[in-house]
Scaffold this active site. Sequence first.
Site, PDB file in Angstrom:
ATOM      1  N   HIS A   1       0.716  -1.052   0.195  1.00 15.76           N
ATOM      2  CA  HIS A   1      -0.072  -0.120   0.486  1.00 15.76           C
ATOM      3  C   HIS A   1       0.719   1.304  -0.132  1.00 15.76           C
ATOM      4  O   HIS A   1       1.963   1.267   0.454  1.00 15.76           O
ATOM      5  CB  HIS A   1      -1.060  -0.074   1.635  1.00 15.76           C
ATOM      6  CG  HIS A   1      -2.451   0.654   0.849  1.00 15.76           C
ATOM      7  ND1 HIS A   1      -1.880   1.773   0.900  1.00 15.76           N
ATOM      8  CD2 HIS A   1      -3.335   0.522   0.586  1.00 15.76           C
ATOM      9  CE1 HIS A   1      -2.873   2.582   0.909  1.00 15.76           C
ATOM     10  NE2 HIS A   1      -4.081   1.729   0.128  1.00 15.76           N
TER      11      HIS A   1
ATOM     12  N   ASP B   1      -8.360  -5.534  -0.306  1.00 17.76           N
ATOM     13  CA  ASP B   1      -8.839  -6.263  -1.086  1.00 17.76           C
ATOM     14  C   ASP B   1      -7.815  -7.568  -1.025  1.00 17.76           C
ATOM     15  O   ASP B   1      -8.469  -7.792  -1.969  1.00 17.76           O
ATOM     16  CB  ASP B   1      -8.098  -6.067  -2.567  1.00 17.76           C
ATOM     17  CG  ASP B   1      -8.770  -3.986  -2.327  1.00 17.76           C
ATOM     18  OD1 ASP B   1     -10.103  -4.284  -2.317  1.00 17.76           O
ATOM     19  OD2 ASP B   1      -7.998  -3.333  -3.853  1.00 17.76           O
TER      20      ASP B   1
HETATM   21  N1  CMC Z   1       4.170  -7.660  -5.020  1.00 16.60           N
HETATM   22  C1  CMC Z   1       5.665  -7.648  -5.071  1.00 16.60           C
HETATM   23  N2  CMC Z   1       6.362  -6.002  -4.884  1.00 16.60           N
HETATM   24  C2  CMC Z   1       5.224  -5.416  -4.278  1.00 16.60           C
HETATM   25  C3  CMC Z   1       4.316  -5.448  -4.531  1.00 16.60           C
HETATM   26  C4  CMC Z   1       3.359  -6.260  -4.759  1.00 16.60           C
HETATM   27  N3  CMC Z   1       2.326  -6.625  -4.419  1.00 16.60           N
HETATM   28  N4  CMC Z   1       4.051  -4.118  -4.482  1.00 16.60           N
HETATM   29  C5  CMC Z   1       5.546  -3.112  -3.684  1.00 16.60           C
HETATM   30  N5  CMC Z   1       6.088  -4.437  -3.667  1.00 16.60           N
HETATM   31  C6  CMC Z   1       7.662  -3.869  -4.304  1.00 16.60           C
HETATM   32  C7  CMC Z   1       7.608  -2.784  -5.301  1.00 16.60           C
HETATM   33  O1  CMC Z   1       8.672  -3.586  -6.030  1.00 16.60           O
HETATM   34  C8  CMC Z   1       8.721  -2.066  -4.880  1.00 16.60           C
HETATM   35  O2  CMC Z   1       9.960  -2.427  -4.713  1.00 16.60           O
HETATM   36  P1  CMC Z   1      11.256  -2.121  -4.614  1.00 16.60           P
HETATM   37  O3  CMC Z   1      12.144  -1.315  -3.630  1.00 16.60           O
HETATM   38  O4  CMC Z   1      12.429  -3.178  -4.222  1.00 16.60           O
HETATM   39  O5  CMC Z   1      11.206  -1.613  -6.313  1.00 16.60           O
HETATM   40  C9  CMC Z   1       8.579  -1.884  -3.281  1.00 16.60           C
HETATM   41  O6  CMC Z   1       7.681  -2.843  -2.186  1.00 16.60           O
HETATM   42  C10 CMC Z   1       7.967  -0.060  -2.984  1.00 16.60           C
HETATM   43  O7  CMC Z   1       7.106  -0.642  -4.580  1.00 16.60           O
HETATM   44  P2  CMC Z   1       6.635   0.696  -5.437  1.00 16.60           P
HETATM   45  O8  CMC Z   1       5.404   0.245  -6.365  1.00 16.60           O
HETATM   46  O9  CMC Z   1       6.706   1.980  -5.197  1.00 16.60           O
HETATM   47  O10 CMC Z   1       4.874   1.472  -3.800  1.00 16.60           O
HETATM   48  P3  CMC Z   1       3.566   2.470  -4.814  1.00 16.60           P
HETATM   49  O11 CMC Z   1       3.503   2.664  -3.117  1.00 16.60           O
HETATM   50  O12 CMC Z   1       4.004   2.792  -5.740  1.00 16.60           O
HETATM   51  O13 CMC Z   1       2.717   0.442  -5.044  1.00 16.60           O
HETATM   52  C11 CMC Z   1       0.332  -0.553  -4.739  1.00 16.60           C
HETATM   53  C12 CMC Z   1       0.934   0.385  -3.735  1.00 16.60           C
HETATM   54  C13 CMC Z   1      -0.062  -0.298  -3.645  1.00 16.60           C
HETATM   55  C14 CMC Z   1       0.115   0.320  -6.301  1.00 16.60           C
HETATM   56  C15 CMC Z   1       1.468  -1.535  -4.458  1.00 16.60           C
HETATM   57  O14 CMC Z   1       2.226  -2.288  -3.518  1.00 16.60           O
HETATM   58  C16 CMC Z   1       0.289  -2.529  -6.351  1.00 16.60           C
HETATM   59  O15 CMC Z   1       1.310  -2.779  -6.728  1.00 16.60           O
HETATM   60  N6  CMC Z   1       0.372  -3.909  -4.651  1.00 16.60           N
HETATM   61  C17 CMC Z   1      -0.691  -4.926  -5.756  1.00 16.60           C
HETATM   62  C18 CMC Z   1      -2.082  -3.719  -6.089  1.00 16.60           C
HETATM   63  C19 CMC Z   1      -3.590  -3.999  -4.947  1.00 16.60           C
HETATM   64  O16 CMC Z   1      -3.233  -4.771  -4.293  1.00 16.60           O
HETATM   65  N7  CMC Z   1      -3.679  -2.584  -4.955  1.00 16.60           N
HETATM   66  C20 CMC Z   1      -4.644  -2.450  -3.182  1.00 16.60           C
HETATM   67  C21 CMC Z   1      -4.411  -1.205  -2.442  1.00 16.60           C
HETATM   68  S1  CMC Z   1      -5.649  -0.922  -1.351  1.00 16.60           S
HETATM   69  C22 CMC Z   1      -6.318  -0.866  -2.341  1.00 16.60           C
HETATM   70  C23 CMC Z   1      -6.719   1.090  -2.104  1.00 16.60           C
HETATM   71  O17 CMC Z   1      -6.886   1.752  -1.322  1.00 16.60           O
HETATM   72  O18 CMC Z   1      -6.458   1.389  -3.422  1.00 16.60           O
END
Ligand code: CMC
Length: 434
Positions: free
Chosen positions: A313, A370
Amino acid sequence: MSDAQIKNNNATLNIEGKKIDLPYIKGTEGEIGLDVSKLRGQSGVITLDVGFKNTGSTTSAITFLDGEQGILRHRGYAIEDLTEKCSFLEVAYLLIYGELPSKETFEKFDTQIRNHTLVHEDIQKIFNAYPTGSHPMGQITTLVSSLSSFYPQSLNPNRSEDEINLTIIRLLAKMITLASMIYKKSIGHPIIYPDNNLDYVSNFLNMTFKKVSEPYQMDPIVVDTLNKLLILHADHEQNCSTSTVRMVGSSQANLYASISAGVVALWGPLHGGANQKVIEMLEAIKDDGGNVHKYINKAKDKNDPFRLMGFGHRVYKNYDPRAKIIKKNCDQILENLGINDPVLDIAKNLEETALNDQYFIDRKLFPNIDFYSGIIYRAIGFPLDMFTVLFALGRLPGWIAQWKEMQSQNQPISRPRQIYTGEKARDFVDISAR
Ligand code: CMC
């Protein structure tokens, strides 16, 4: 009474030897935000923050979230209390109008909503234009937006408070009718009209699951569960869809159009669309023999685009408090409904494995709301592609509250800047010479 927004402090920024004083603002809970709105005028410098990872777009008195501590409060009330003690409509009122309603106020609000659940018969004609198999999120987006055509007086956002309140009531009331119509149309069944003797959630369930020829047995466990799930989704401060509602609304687009834009933003799998993707992922793992380690390794592999859906998140770096509440309820609900879903075992196994894996520990990746919500939606009887519509139904009061707050703040039009990285000025080359 809030003691927020003390705006008399200054921080000093040193840019290439030039000192610039920037005011900063302190929130009720002690959060500090540097006010950079005049920075460009003072120095020619802009701030760059791709994806708004550290940028506050507004002040807001609606929702407080501490991602490090795993705290979520609406108007000061803990999400745990609201989920346990309120109906979804009470929480909607709280978010939109700032206080929990008295008994009389609530009855009036509830009655108004019951009186507006019917949608114009012409809405049915819109359904004829959708190809079979259209995703419900695409449909609900256009249907919400089309409401502005049925209420043209709503096109002016600077209307009287009474008129705005009527639009708010219409939106809340008609959203359940539209969502259930989409489901009925998708299975080729005749639509069920609202029964305004029923409370909000029961009315929605009745319109969705009642068959024309049979009475529908309302299960209080299902009503209670859906109430809880909708409350858990009701607001989440400046997330992608809410920021979209505020951004579109800042151009003075009408409320229906602004909410419709929020619905589209919610659709993506990284936001609300994740609830559908979680079940698809869990099913895929089950069909592949249930080896969760294989999928954990895929999620960790930077050359593999696969991500663990329902994990991670932007703001929670601790267990998502909403996921904690859902998880607690999930087992019990499935047991009460007499459902044995093998996907729940996969989910638990996956969660446990990920939480003990250094990759997920280092990045503070926890299950989000989710991760378990889809398992419950499925147990209630909703098909996969309706899950994100349910998220939208829950998020609606939050979007409305944020739009209303934005209007009251006279927010200027949202218009971010950029750092240009393209070609410098060059001479035009005629097509014959290219
Ligand atoms: N699986 C594997 N690795 C992950 C995941 C995941 N679900 N989420 C984040 N990471 C890793 C990412 O690869 C990065 O690694 P590194 O630092 O080595 O490059 C690190 O964790 C930070 O991730 P980020 O993508 O920079 O984080 P963000 O804040 O931009 O993204 C997110 C947040 C929710 C989009 C992401 O965690 C994700 O894609 N999760 C899966 C989709 C999901 O479940 N979304 C629902 C969110 S809750 C409902 C809502 O309120 O929207």
